[in-house]
Design an enzyme around this catalytic site. Structure first.
Site, PDB file in Angstrom:
ATOM      1  N   ASN A   9       0.871  -1.180   0.000  1.00  0.00           N
ATOM      2  CA  ASN A   9       0.000   0.000   0.000  1.00  0.00           C
ATOM      3  C   ASN A   9       0.909   1.232   0.000  1.00  0.00           C
ATOM      4  OD1 ASN A   9      -1.751   2.089   0.526  1.00  0.00           O
ATOM      5  ND2 ASN A   9      -2.193   1.472   2.641  1.00  0.00           N
ATOM      6  N   LYS A  11       0.158   4.260  -0.192  1.00  0.00           N
ATOM      7  CA  LYS A  11      -0.473   5.449   0.410  1.00  0.00           C
ATOM      8  C   LYS A  11      -0.328   6.653  -0.530  1.00  0.00           C
ATOM      9  CE  LYS A  11       0.467   3.487   4.888  1.00  0.00           C
ATOM     10  NZ  LYS A  11       0.013   3.592   6.254  1.00  0.00           N
ATOM     11  N   HIS A  95      -9.584   0.585   4.587  1.00  0.00           N
ATOM     12  CA  HIS A  95      -8.326   0.805   5.312  1.00  0.00           C
ATOM     13  C   HIS A  95      -8.592   1.711   6.521  1.00  0.00           C
ATOM     14  CE1 HIS A  95      -4.292   2.228   6.214  1.00  0.00           C
ATOM     15  NE2 HIS A  95      -3.857   1.146   5.604  1.00  0.00           N
ATOM     16  N   GLU A  97      -7.068   4.132   7.717  1.00  0.00           N
ATOM     17  CA  GLU A  97      -6.900   5.574   7.470  1.00  0.00           C
ATOM     18  C   GLU A  97      -8.156   6.151   6.823  1.00  0.00           C
ATOM     19  OE1 GLU A  97      -3.081   5.375   5.489  1.00  0.00           O
ATOM     20  OE2 GLU A  97      -2.188   4.780   7.390  1.00  0.00           O
ATOM     21  N   GLU A 167      -5.484  -5.544  10.342  1.00  0.00           N
ATOM     22  CA  GLU A 167      -4.534  -4.465  10.581  1.00  0.00           C
ATOM     23  C   GLU A 167      -4.873  -3.768  11.897  1.00  0.00           C
ATOM     24  OE1 GLU A 167      -2.535  -3.194   6.653  1.00  0.00           O
ATOM     25  OE2 GLU A 167      -4.203  -1.861   7.062  1.00  0.00           O
ATOM     26  N   GLY A 173       2.043   2.084  10.767  1.00  0.00           N
ATOM     27  CA  GLY A 173       2.927   3.238  10.660  1.00  0.00           C
ATOM     28  C   GLY A 173       3.564   3.641  11.976  1.00  0.00           C
ATOM     29  N   SER A 213       3.281  -2.294  10.349  1.00  0.00           N
ATOM     30  CA  SER A 213       4.741  -2.244  10.542  1.00  0.00           C
ATOM     31  C   SER A 213       5.449  -3.547  10.163  1.00  0.00           C
ATOM     32  CB  SER A 213       5.064  -1.823  11.977  1.00  0.00           C
ATOM     33  OG  SER A 213       4.539  -0.523  12.232  1.00  0.00           O
TER      34      SER A 213
HETATM   35  C1  PEP Z   1      -0.895  -0.026   5.860  1.00  0.00           C
HETATM   36  O1  PEP Z   1      -0.910   1.132   5.484  1.00  0.00           O
HETATM   37  O2  PEP Z   1      -1.771  -0.814   5.470  1.00  0.00           O
HETATM   38  C2  PEP Z   1       0.180  -0.458   6.758  1.00  0.00           C
HETATM   39  C3  PEP Z   1       0.127  -1.659   7.269  1.00  0.00           C
HETATM   40  O3  PEP Z   1       1.157   0.464   7.018  1.00  0.00           O
HETATM   41  P1  PEP Z   1       2.588   0.183   7.725  1.00  0.00           P
HETATM   42  O4  PEP Z   1       3.142  -1.075   7.098  1.00  0.00           O
HETATM   43  O5  PEP Z   1       3.398   1.384   7.403  1.00  0.00           O
HETATM   44  O6  PEP Z   1       2.317   0.003   9.170  1.00  0.00           O
END
Ligand code: PEP
Length: 261
Positions: A9, A11, A95, A97, A167, A173, A213
């Site tokens: 992803n 972003k 997601h 976000e 997630e 993040g 992460s």
């Molecule tokens: C994501 O944006 O789906 C995600 C898991 O981000 P990160 O790997 O940066 O935690």
């Protein structure tokens, strides 16, 4: 066991030039890794360039969101037809976000999932609890509610075509990854919810990704867990070296496979 899937992803990062460079480097770096499915989900503005760069490659293209209507007066939105047209096969939906910053509800996510299936996309449906919810011991309840509402009205055949990404919001993040045990515990629970919804055979076929992460040095341990079928990778997917290494490290070694039995 399911074929592993690693999805990136991106972003809100990358220009057209950066996209082409990143994709070319990833293509070369994962050339030999034929036992894993790989998807990149760049922003809308570079999907066409990404699609072109991915031509003749086995890396699939995905989008980060999609509206549920086909066309119309929906300023700023992108339709399933548009994503088809540009060559997307996958689409990330729900997601955290989008849920947090743009107030997307489970009901909206559900409409998007149904539209994605209607247009033969593979939706990557994200669910996961916040830190506050985990600390209040509500993680399972929250995940169950998101699962049921986001995936309402899907028949068993449609359920088989989705990918679920667990997630935990507190791990996205933040550099704070769920331990492989925490991930496995929730993935097992999600597998049980799948079983209740569509039976054991189907439940086993649905891929459940972990996201939060994920890095080159933690992917192998996560993939070593029986119910972790892959990863949705944010930050580490926009740097060629780390994404390539995650893809390579995701392929389960025979010894880990033994542990899974
Ligand atoms: C994501 O944006 O789906 C995600 C898991 O981000 P990160 O790997 O940066 O935690």
């Amino acid at each position: 066991m399911n074929r592993p899937l690693i999805a990136g992803n991106w972003k809100m990062y990358k220009s057209i030039d950066e996209t082409v460079n990143l994709i070319n480097t990833i293509k070369a770096g994962i050339h030999a890794a034929t036992d894993v499915d790989v998807v990149v989900c760049p922003p809308f503005t570079v999907l066409a360039a990404a699609s072109e760069a991915l031509r003749d490659s086995r890396i699939d293209l995905g989008a980060q969101d999609m509206y549920f209507e086909t066309e119309g007066a929906f300023t700023g939105e992108i339709s399933p037809l548009m994503l088809k047209d540009v060559g997307c096969r996958y689409v990330i939906l729900g997601h955290s976000e989008r849920r947090t910053l743009f107030k997307e509800t489970d009901e909206l996510v559900n409409k998007k999932v149904l539209a994605a299936l209607k247009f033969s996309f593979i939706p990557i449906v994200c669910i996961g609890e916040t830190l506050e919810e985990r600390e209040a011991r509500r993680a399972f309840e929250v995940v169950k509610q998101q699962f049921e509402r986001s995936l309402a009205n899907l028949d068993p055949e449609e359920m088989e075509r989705i990918v679920i990404a667990y997630e935990p919001v507190w791990a996205i993040g933040t550099g704070r990854t769920a331990t492989p045990e925490q991930a496995e515990q929730m993935h097992t629970y999600i597998r049980r919810l799948l079983h209740e919804k569509c039976g054991e055979e189907m439940a086993q076929k649905v891929r459940i990704l972990y996201g939060g992460s994920v890095k080159p040095d933690n992917i192998a341990q996560l993939m070593g867990k029986p119910n972790v079928d892959g990863a949705l990778v944010g930050g580490a997917s926009i740097k060629a070296e780390s994404f390539i290494q995650i893809v390579l490290n995701s392929i389960i070694l025979e010894s880990q496979e033994e542990q899974k039995k």
